[in-house]
Scaffold this motif. Structure first.
Motif, short mmCIF file in Angstrom:
data_model
loop_
_atom_site.label_atom_id
_atom_site.label_comp_id
_atom_site.label_asym_id
_atom_site.label_seq_id
_atom_site.Cartn_x
_atom_site.Cartn_y
_atom_site.Cartn_z
N MET A 93 0.83 -1.20 0.00
CA MET A 93 0.00 0.00 0.00
C MET A 93 0.87 1.26 0.00
O MET A 93 0.59 2.23 -0.71
N ALA A 94 1.95 1.22 0.79
CA ALA A 94 2.85 2.37 0.85
C ALA A 94 3.42 2.69 -0.52
O ALA A 94 3.45 3.84 -0.97
N MET A 131 -14.04 -7.69 -3.46
CA MET A 131 -13.73 -8.64 -2.40
C MET A 131 -12.54 -8.10 -1.62
O MET A 131 -11.60 -7.57 -2.21
N HIS A 132 -12.57 -8.26 -0.31
CA HIS A 132 -11.51 -7.72 0.52
C HIS A 132 -10.30 -8.65 0.57
O HIS A 132 -9.97 -9.23 1.60
N PHE A 133 -9.65 -8.78 -0.58
CA PHE A 133 -8.32 -9.37 -0.57
C PHE A 133 -7.39 -8.32 0.04
O PHE A 133 -7.65 -7.11 -0.06
N ASN A 134 -6.29 -8.76 0.66
CA ASN A 134 -5.46 -7.76 1.32
C ASN A 134 -4.65 -6.92 0.34
O ASN A 134 -4.02 -5.93 0.73
N SER A 135 -4.70 -7.26 -0.94
CA SER A 135 -4.06 -6.43 -1.97
C SER A 135 -5.03 -5.38 -2.50
O SER A 135 -4.89 -4.90 -3.62
N ILE A 136 -6.00 -5.00 -1.68
CA ILE A 136 -7.08 -4.13 -2.12
C ILE A 136 -6.60 -2.79 -2.64
O ILE A 136 -7.14 -2.25 -3.61
N ASP A 137 -5.56 -2.23 -2.02
CA ASP A 137 -5.14 -0.88 -2.42
C ASP A 137 -4.25 -0.88 -3.64
O ASP A 137 -4.39 -0.02 -4.51
N VAL A 138 -3.37 -1.85 -3.77
CA VAL A 138 -2.64 -1.94 -5.04
C VAL A 138 -3.61 -2.35 -6.14
O VAL A 138 -3.48 -1.96 -7.29
N GLY A 139 -4.65 -3.11 -5.75
CA GLY A 139 -5.68 -3.49 -6.72
C GLY A 139 -6.40 -2.30 -7.30
O GLY A 139 -6.71 -2.27 -8.49
N SER A 140 -6.66 -1.28 -6.47
CA SER A 140 -7.34 -0.09 -6.98
C SER A 140 -6.47 0.63 -8.01
O SER A 140 -6.98 1.16 -9.00
N ARG A 141 -5.17 0.62 -7.78
CA ARG A 141 -4.27 1.24 -8.76
C ARG A 141 -4.21 0.41 -10.05
O ARG A 141 -4.23 0.96 -11.15
N LEU A 142 -4.18 -0.90 -9.89
CA LEU A 142 -4.09 -1.76 -11.07
C LEU A 142 -5.38 -1.73 -11.89
O LEU A 142 -5.34 -1.79 -13.12
N LEU A 143 -6.53 -1.64 -11.23
CA LEU A 143 -7.80 -1.59 -11.96
C LEU A 143 -7.87 -0.36 -12.86
O LEU A 143 -8.52 -0.40 -13.91
N SER A 144 -7.20 0.70 -12.46
CA SER A 144 -7.23 1.92 -13.28
C SER A 144 -6.51 1.71 -14.62
O SER A 144 -6.66 2.51 -15.53
N CYS A 145 -5.73 0.62 -14.72
CA CYS A 145 -5.09 0.30 -16.00
C CYS A 145 -6.12 -0.16 -17.02
O CYS A 145 -5.87 -0.08 -18.23
N ALA A 146 -7.27 -0.64 -16.54
CA ALA A 146 -8.27 -1.20 -17.44
C ALA A 146 -9.36 -0.20 -17.80
O ALA A 146 -9.86 -0.20 -18.93
N PHE A 147 -9.75 0.65 -16.84
CA PHE A 147 -10.85 1.58 -17.10
C PHE A 147 -10.94 2.60 -15.96
O PHE A 147 -10.32 2.44 -14.90
N ASP A 148 -11.74 3.64 -16.19
CA ASP A 148 -12.04 4.60 -15.13
C ASP A 148 -13.11 3.99 -14.23
O ASP A 148 -14.07 3.38 -14.72
N MET A 149 -12.97 4.18 -12.94
CA MET A 149 -13.94 3.58 -12.03
C MET A 149 -14.08 4.41 -10.76
O MET A 149 -13.24 5.25 -10.44
N ASN A 150 -15.17 4.15 -10.07
CA ASN A 150 -15.42 4.73 -8.76
C ASN A 150 -15.38 3.60 -7.73
O ASN A 150 -15.66 2.45 -8.06
N ALA A 151 -15.07 3.94 -6.50
CA ALA A 151 -15.01 2.92 -5.44
C ALA A 151 -15.84 3.36 -4.25
O ALA A 151 -15.84 4.52 -3.87
N VAL A 152 -16.54 2.41 -3.67
CA VAL A 152 -17.31 2.65 -2.46
C VAL A 152 -16.42 2.32 -1.27
O VAL A 152 -15.72 1.31 -1.27
#
Length: 304
Positions: A93-94, A131-152
């Motif tokens: 995350m850091a 899903m709350h995998f513990n890679s959730i925050d790097v996952g948010s960065r990686l998802l932006s590689c595919a499309f624009d998105m919003n997160a709850v």
């Protein structure tokens, strides 16, 4: 009545100075090379296994409940791996939030993106079943590689940490929405936006039903089907995994068919079953440090 907690309401509150110091150290650690960062995270996880007895107990309890088919020794091994993976996630995350020089795109494999594209082509908004995998925050960065998105998200009680997380995510996301702001979520979906939403934590018994998760009754909010219905959205599973060598994989599943069905309890059970399917692929990476079964019908927490 319980004693009211007087939390800081300003970022400049002196009580938050230690948090600001921690954020500064967090930034410095995030500048490490990615493989070094993950190695240090594994070391942190091993240390946490020995020092954080209460959190270790939570993980051990969850693993014992959810994987009864494993021997006691195998359960203990999996619980330790979970703690090590969580340590990786903290330092991950850091780096994800503060190291913008590193290119994570070339470490990423995406499977099933066509499911999202098909829903968009049909004019639907997409509710990503997160899903709350513990890679959730790097996952948010990686998802932006595919499309624009919003997160709850659920705001953090510590203003400094809340600012760190929100600012870190907004570097890559289109927007963030409080989980209580259902109207905003629905508006985004009706516009055809993509919204990441994870219902797999124990938020209490209000607006929740008890349905199985790994065969254990789990208080689970019913909002997924309600949001999908009001937003006229396709609900698409979204999992993210950490692979060996500092690589990552995002997997999108097919949109849930005949969802919502009109039966909130059946829909919620289906949500839990779907999440369980993806967690079983890499169980050590799920956020088992969370008290997923804290609320039970008999009022007894299994973590005491």
């Amino acid at each position: 009545m319980g004693k009211r907690i007087n939390r800081p309401s300003r970022l400049s509150d002196p009580r938050l100075y230690p948090s600001w110091l921690g954020v500064g150290l967090f930034w410095l650690v995030g500048q490490l090379p990615w493989t070094v960062l993950l190695a240090a995270g594994r070391g942190l996880g091993h240390l946490a296994w020995h020092l954080t007895k209460k959190r270790r107990h939570v993980v051990q309890t969850n693993i014992r409940f959810c994987f009864p088919e494993l021997s006691a020794e195998e359960q203990e091994t999996l619980a330790r791996r979970c703690m090590v993976s969580t340590g990786e996630a903290i330092l991950e995350m850091a780096g994800s939030f503060s190291n913008h020089r590193i290119n994570l795109n070339n470490r990423l494999t995406i499977n099933g993106l066509e499911h999202v594209r098909n829903a968009q082509a049909a004019g639907q908004g997409v509710l990503l079943l997160g899903m709350h995998f513990n890679s959730i925050d790097v996952g948010s960065r990686l998802l932006s590689c595919a499309f624009d998105m919003n997160a709850v998200y659920r705001p953090n009680d510590n203003l400094v940490i809340d600012r760190l997380i929100n600012k870190g995510r907004l570097n890559y996301m289109k927007g963030i929405v409080k989980r209580t702001d259902i109207r905003h979520i629905v508006r985004l979906l009706r516009k055809g936006d993509i919204v990441w939403y994870a219902p797999d934590q124990d938020y209490g018994t209000a607006h929740a039903v008890f349905v199985p998760f790994f065969g254990v009754p789990a208080a689970t909010i019913t909002a997924t089907s309600r949001i999908a219905r009001m937003g006229k959205a396709a609900v698409i599973p979204c999992a993210h995994y950490r692979l060996p060598g500092g690589r990552y994989e995002i997997e999108f599943g097919p949109a849930l068919e005949d969802f919502p069905s009109g039966d909130d309890k059946a829909d919620t059970a289906r949500v839990n079953s779907t999440i369980e399917h993806y967690v079983r692929k890499h169980p050590e990476q799920y956020l088992w440090v969370h008290k997923r079964f804290k609320h039970q019908k008999n009022g007894q927490s299994p973590y005491k």
